[in-house]
Write a protein that holds these residues in place. Structure first.
Motif, mmCIF file in Angstrom:
data_model
loop_
_atom_site.group_PDB
_atom_site.id
_atom_site.type_symbol
_atom_site.label_atom_id
_atom_site.label_comp_id
_atom_site.label_asym_id
_atom_site.label_seq_id
_atom_site.Cartn_x
_atom_site.Cartn_y
_atom_site.Cartn_z
ATOM 1 N N HIS A 363 0.828 -1.207 0.000
ATOM 2 C CA HIS A 363 0.000 0.000 0.000
ATOM 3 C C HIS A 363 0.865 1.260 0.000
ATOM 4 N N PHE A 364 2.064 1.158 0.538
ATOM 5 C CA PHE A 364 2.969 2.306 0.561
ATOM 6 C C PHE A 364 3.694 2.489 -0.774
ATOM 7 N N CYS A 365 4.177 1.385 -1.341
ATOM 8 C CA CYS A 365 5.040 1.463 -2.523
ATOM 9 C C CYS A 365 4.266 1.655 -3.827
ATOM 10 N N PHE A 366 3.192 0.902 -4.006
ATOM 11 C CA PHE A 366 2.527 0.900 -5.305
ATOM 12 C C PHE A 366 1.998 2.270 -5.735
ATOM 13 N N PRO A 367 1.397 3.060 -4.836
ATOM 14 C CA PRO A 367 0.957 4.399 -5.271
ATOM 15 C C PRO A 367 2.120 5.289 -5.708
ATOM 16 N N LEU A 368 3.324 5.016 -5.198
ATOM 17 C CA LEU A 368 4.496 5.789 -5.607
ATOM 18 C C LEU A 368 5.031 5.311 -6.952
ATOM 19 N N ILE A 369 4.827 4.029 -7.249
ATOM 20 C CA ILE A 369 5.349 3.449 -8.481
ATOM 21 C C ILE A 369 4.405 3.705 -9.648
ATOM 22 N N GLU A 374 -5.638 3.538 -9.848
ATOM 23 C CA GLU A 374 -6.416 2.323 -10.108
ATOM 24 C C GLU A 374 -5.498 1.150 -10.417
ATOM 25 N N ASP A 375 -4.406 1.398 -11.138
ATOM 26 C CA ASP A 375 -3.424 0.342 -11.429
ATOM 27 C C ASP A 375 -2.782 -0.165 -10.150
ATOM 28 N N ALA A 376 -2.443 0.748 -9.254
ATOM 29 C CA ALA A 376 -1.841 0.358 -7.976
ATOM 30 C C ALA A 376 -2.800 -0.521 -7.180
ATOM 31 N N LYS A 377 -4.070 -0.157 -7.173
ATOM 32 C CA LYS A 377 -5.075 -0.930 -6.439
ATOM 33 C C LYS A 377 -5.210 -2.337 -7.016
ATOM 34 N N LYS A 378 -5.212 -2.435 -8.358
ATOM 35 C CA LYS A 378 -5.337 -3.744 -9.003
ATOM 36 C C LYS A 378 -4.147 -4.646 -8.690
ATOM 37 N N GLU A 379 -2.950 -4.074 -8.656
ATOM 38 C CA GLU A 379 -1.762 -4.872 -8.368
ATOM 39 C C GLU A 379 -1.766 -5.397 -6.933
ATOM 40 N N ILE A 380 -2.196 -4.562 -6.004
ATOM 41 C CA ILE A 380 -2.291 -5.004 -4.605
ATOM 42 C C ILE A 380 -3.300 -6.137 -4.483
ATOM 43 N N GLU A 381 -4.437 -5.992 -5.153
ATOM 44 C CA GLU A 381 -5.458 -7.044 -5.114
ATOM 45 C C GLU A 381 -4.960 -8.325 -5.763
ATOM 46 N N ARG A 382 -4.169 -8.185 -6.820
ATOM 47 C CA ARG A 382 -3.636 -9.377 -7.507
ATOM 48 C C ARG A 382 -2.728 -10.190 -6.584
ATOM 49 N N ILE A 383 -1.826 -9.511 -5.894
ATOM 50 C CA ILE A 383 -0.922 -10.212 -4.988
ATOM 51 C C ILE A 383 -1.684 -10.788 -3.799
ATOM 52 N N GLN A 384 -2.670 -10.051 -3.306
ATOM 53 C CA GLN A 384 -3.484 -10.553 -2.209
ATOM 54 C C GLN A 384 -4.252 -11.808 -2.636
#
Length: 453
Positions: A363-369, A374-384
């Motif tokens: 949650h910390f890194c993806f919004p920075l990357i 929306e892309d950051a949210k999808k990636e977090i959900e994918r790993i989860q």
């Protein structure tokens, strides 16, 4: 107990000579020190053994070869028993290189090195050691041949024994990916550092030049504790180390330009500035590569935060005022994006399972990357989702095996059912196992809801 007389000789009392033990010791010595088999036929070696123990009949090279193979088969059987008792998964790492001789500690692969040939060799090895049903991941270098090989391997293995039916089997080597990323960047600035490479090559070419270089450094009161070393162009970290050392001797190179007429490749001041900038940028890649290369600590959980650090550093470098650094960064980012989605899934799981990070780091890194939230949210959900799918798959298989074992135990005292009854009961076992899914999900939810350490 041997006794020593006045003349310095030992007299031995009751003693049993076991030729089998001596032959095993000889074979073990040859294996341990990688001695040539022909040593057992050398006159001096035979005379030494004869003086040491006249009763021992020195064997031929073919006999000692057979003795070595017996040791190998014994140790292999012992190792396979350990593997058989191990209920955990096994991760395999492979590499390919050309050698001048065929080391028996590695697998020789005959030409051509096609995906089919590599697949057959690897499958034979896995099945020979009975680990084809224990695989977790297979780590390979990044090339199209290995990609094709993975598809062939998945067709030959039992997908039910793999994580998520083999979707996580292919693991790309993280160190190799870093190597590809930096090499692409260095290709852009190759001309900017070529004079430094030529200068190092000139002064390490002969012992006399090395001596003159060190003498000049001492006159200029520059420490000579670090030696000049020429890089290998296919290994970016060797280029980094070459440049880092060369910077320390900048004044020495400048002075020798005035004293040595044959030295024509002295770097200009702007080239030294570029070199300093490059070393400063590559420092983060070098530290991460050294961290990933560690062998005395787990590295999977360290991967994700470090790769995120690299991605964020690359984004910062895009704003750098020097165009050559910007071009280098653009090339590195292109290569980074090529492999980002192919490697971060299972490594993201390792990060989630680290109680210091869990999902908080994502949650910390993806919004920075990702610039798009929306892309950051999808990636977090994918790993989860991968975490839940892995744990649910494990629990289903565990519960199914427990139900099957219980059924077999109770059925052993009953008349044998016919085939149709057995088929119905197997379906019932799967139905019962599926009820276990919710409990495991709640357990993972509890872990993720707890505070990080």
């Amino acid at each position: 107990m041997p006794k020593k007389d006045t003349s310095g000789k030992f007299s031995v009392g009751t003693y049993t000579f076991n030729e089998e033990i001596v032959r095993k010791g000889l074979a073990s010595m040859i294996v341990l020190h990688e001695y040539p088999l022909s040593m057992v036929e050398h006159f001096g070696f035979r005379r030494f053994l004869s003086s040491l123990q006249p009763l021992f009949k020195v064997v031929s090279r073919n006999t000692v070869k057979n003795d070595i193979m017996k040791i190998y088969e014994f140790e292999k059987t012992k190792t396979m028993r350990i593997i058989e008792k191990n209920t955990s998964k096994i991760a395999i790492t492979t590499d390919m290189w050309t050698a001048s001789n065929q080391k028996k500690g590695f697998i020789y692969v005959s030409c051509p090195h096609t995906a089919e040939v590599l697949c057959d060799v690897l499958i034979d090895c896995l099945m020979d050691w009975f680990i084809d049903r224990k695989l977790s991941t297979l780590t390979l270098d990044n090339c199209t041949t290995n990609d094709a090989m993975i598809n062939l391997i998945l067709n030959k293995l039992d997908n039910q024994s793999l994580w998520l039916e083999g979707s996580l089997l292919h693991m790309r080597c993280c160190a190799h990916i870093l190597n590809l990323i930096v090499r692409d960047g260095l290709d852009v600035i190759g001309d900017g550092i070529e004079n430094i490479r030529s200068s190092v090559a000139f002064w390490v070419a002969t012992p006399k030049r090395c001596e003159k270089f060190e003498e000049t450094a001492r006159l200029l009161k520059v420490s000579t504790s670090r030696k000049l070393v020429l890089d290998c162009k296919t290994r970016w970290n060797s280029t980094y180390k070459m440049l880092k050392v060369a910077i320390c001797y900048k004044d020495v190179f400048t002075r020798l330009k005035q004293r040595e007429p044959l030295y024509k490749s002295a770097p200009k001041e702007e080239e030294w500035e570029i070199t300093r900038d490059i070393c400063d940028k590559l420092k983060v890649f070098n530290s991460v590569t050294e961290l990933f290369s560690g062998t005395e600590y787990p590295t999977a959980n360290l991967y994700f935060p470090k790769i995120c650090e690299i991605k964020m550093s690359l984004k910062e470098w895009l704003c750098y005022v020097k165009s050559i650094i910007e071009r280098m960064t653009m090339r590195m980012l292109d290569k980074f994006e090529k492999y980002w989605f192919q490697i971060n899934g299972i490594m993201g799981v390792a990060t989630v399972l680290d109680p210091r990070y869990k999902l908080r780091l994502l949650h910390f890194c993806f919004p920075l990357i990702y610039t798009n939230g929306e892309d950051a949210k999808k990636e977090i959900e994918r790993i989860q989702d991968i975490c839940y799918n892995l744990l649910n798959e494990y629990s289903l298989k565990s519960k199914a095996s427990e139900v099957s074992a219980s059924y077999q135990s109770s059925a052993s005292s009953l008349p044998s059912p016919d085939e149709s009854e057995t088929d119905h009961m197997s379906k019932y076992d799967k139905f019962v196992a599926s009820d276990f899914k919710g409990n495991v999900k709640n357990e993972l939810d509890s872990y993720l809801e707890e505070c990080v350490l």
